[in-house]
Scaffold this motif. Structure first.
Motif, PDB file in Angstrom:
ATOM      1  N   UNK A   1      13.631-112.093 -35.360  1.00 36.75           N
ATOM      2  CA  UNK A   1      12.368-110.828 -35.638  1.00 36.75           C
ATOM      3  C   UNK A   1      12.033-111.392 -36.901  1.00 36.75           C
ATOM      4  N   UNK A   2      12.801-112.047 -37.618  1.00 34.08           N
ATOM      5  CA  UNK A   2      12.322-112.830 -39.214  1.00 34.08           C
ATOM      6  C   UNK A   2      11.514-113.591 -38.448  1.00 34.08           C
ATOM      7  N   UNK A   3      11.473-114.571 -37.744  1.00 34.71           N
ATOM      8  CA  UNK A   3      10.759-115.805 -37.553  1.00 34.71           C
ATOM      9  C   UNK A   3       9.568-115.068 -36.639  1.00 34.71           C
ATOM     10  N   UNK A   4       9.582-113.817 -35.979  1.00 33.47           N
ATOM     11  CA  UNK A   4       8.732-113.621 -35.743  1.00 33.47           C
ATOM     12  C   UNK A   4       7.823-112.914 -35.886  1.00 33.47           C
ATOM     13  N   UNK A   5       8.193-112.042 -37.493  1.00 36.63           N
ATOM     14  CA  UNK A   5       7.189-111.309 -38.713  1.00 36.63           C
ATOM     15  C   UNK A   5       6.022-112.482 -39.252  1.00 36.63           C
ATOM     16  N   UNK A   6       7.471-113.547 -39.467  1.00 30.77           N
ATOM     17  CA  UNK A   6       6.657-114.853 -40.383  1.00 30.77           C
ATOM     18  C   UNK A   6       5.080-115.321 -39.496  1.00 30.77           C
ATOM     19  N   UNK A   7       5.668-115.406 -37.681  1.00 32.21           N
ATOM     20  CA  UNK A   7       4.620-116.343 -36.966  1.00 32.21           C
ATOM     21  C   UNK A   7       2.955-114.842 -36.980  1.00 32.21           C
ATOM     22  N   UNK A   8       3.713-113.585 -36.935  1.00 25.58           N
ATOM     23  CA  UNK A   8       2.603-113.137 -37.239  1.00 25.58           C
ATOM     24  C   UNK A   8       1.642-112.698 -38.243  1.00 25.58           C
ATOM     25  N   UNK A   9       2.703-113.167 -39.649  1.00 21.73           N
ATOM     26  CA  UNK A   9       1.526-113.551 -40.579  1.00 21.73           C
ATOM     27  C   UNK A   9       1.083-114.999 -41.027  1.00 21.73           C
ATOM     28  N   UNK A  10       1.097-115.701 -39.841  1.00 25.36           N
ATOM     29  CA  UNK A  10       0.206-117.136 -39.690  1.00 25.36           C
ATOM     30  C   UNK A  10       1.322-118.231 -40.549  1.00 25.36           C
ATOM     31  N   UNK A  11       2.937-117.572 -40.906  1.00 28.68           N
ATOM     32  CA  UNK A  11       3.498-118.427 -41.928  1.00 28.68           C
ATOM     33  C   UNK A  11       5.223-118.846 -41.518  1.00 28.68           C
ATOM     34  N   UNK A  12       5.198-118.889 -40.058  1.00 34.57           N
ATOM     35  CA  UNK A  12       6.190-119.884 -39.475  1.00 34.57           C
ATOM     36  C   UNK A  12       6.789-121.051 -39.778  1.00 34.57           C
ATOM     37  N   UNK A  13       8.039-120.610 -40.126  1.00 38.14           N
ATOM     38  CA  UNK A  13       8.614-122.662 -40.542  1.00 38.14           C
ATOM     39  C   UNK A  13       8.651-122.820 -39.887  1.00 38.14           C
ATOM     40  N   UNK A  14       9.395-124.008 -40.054  1.00 36.16           N
ATOM     41  CA  UNK A  14       9.093-125.699 -38.835  1.00 36.16           C
ATOM     42  C   UNK A  14      11.008-125.618 -38.794  1.00 36.16           C
ATOM     43  N   UNK A  15      11.490-125.203 -39.141  1.00 35.02           N
ATOM     44  CA  UNK A  15      12.845-124.963 -39.723  1.00 35.02           C
ATOM     45  C   UNK A  15      13.140-123.490 -40.225  1.00 35.02           C
ATOM     46  N   UNK A  16      14.781-123.651 -39.980  1.00 36.43           N
ATOM     47  CA  UNK A  16      15.154-122.016 -40.146  1.00 36.43           C
ATOM     48  C   UNK A  16      16.901-122.304 -40.732  1.00 36.43           C
ATOM     49  N   UNK A  17      17.587-122.416 -41.903  1.00 34.77           N
ATOM     50  CA  UNK A  17      18.817-121.813 -41.779  1.00 34.77           C
ATOM     51  C   UNK A  17      19.244-121.117 -42.614  1.00 34.77           C
ATOM     52  N   UNK A  18      19.912-120.130 -41.057  1.00 36.62           N
ATOM     53  CA  UNK A  18      21.096-118.970 -42.131  1.00 36.62           C
ATOM     54  C   UNK A  18      21.788-118.803 -42.549  1.00 36.62           C
ATOM     55  N   UNK A  19      22.256-118.082 -43.906  1.00 41.61           N
ATOM     56  CA  UNK A  19      23.147-117.929 -44.609  1.00 41.61           C
ATOM     57  C   UNK A  19      23.954-116.857 -44.589  1.00 41.61           C
TER      58      UNK A  19
END
Length: 82
Positions: A58-76
């Motif tokens: 959900x977070x990655x899709x939200x960021x993609x919609x804002x055109x700010x999708x990350x290249x990498x992702x880490x979950x804490x």
């Protein structure tokens, strides 16, 4: 407890962006106070049976919609004991 994890991530210098996902507006306020961005989770991703991968998606899709999708992702898991 969450504030420490957010603050540590923000101040580590390892991340360009720290994002907190929750359905709780109070958690969002704390996250923002400590320098993170907050993305509100829909109710179906905030239940006891929801999977964390769905929240991350959900977070990655939200960021993609804002055109700010990350290249990498880490979950804490800031409340998890090490």
């Amino acid at each position: 407890m969450m504030a420490y994890g957010v603050s540590a991530a923000v101040n580590s210098g390892l991340f360009e962006q720290v994002i907190v996902s929750s359905d709780d507006p109070e958690i969002g306020r704390v996250a923002k106070w400590y320098g993170a961005e907050f993305i509100e989770r829909p109710p179906e991703l905030a239940s006891d049976t929801a999977k964390s991968i769905d929240a991350v998606t959900h977070v990655l899709r939200t960021l993609a919609e804002r055109e700010s999708a990350p290249i990498t992702c880490a979950k804490s898991f800031p409340t998890a004991r090490w």
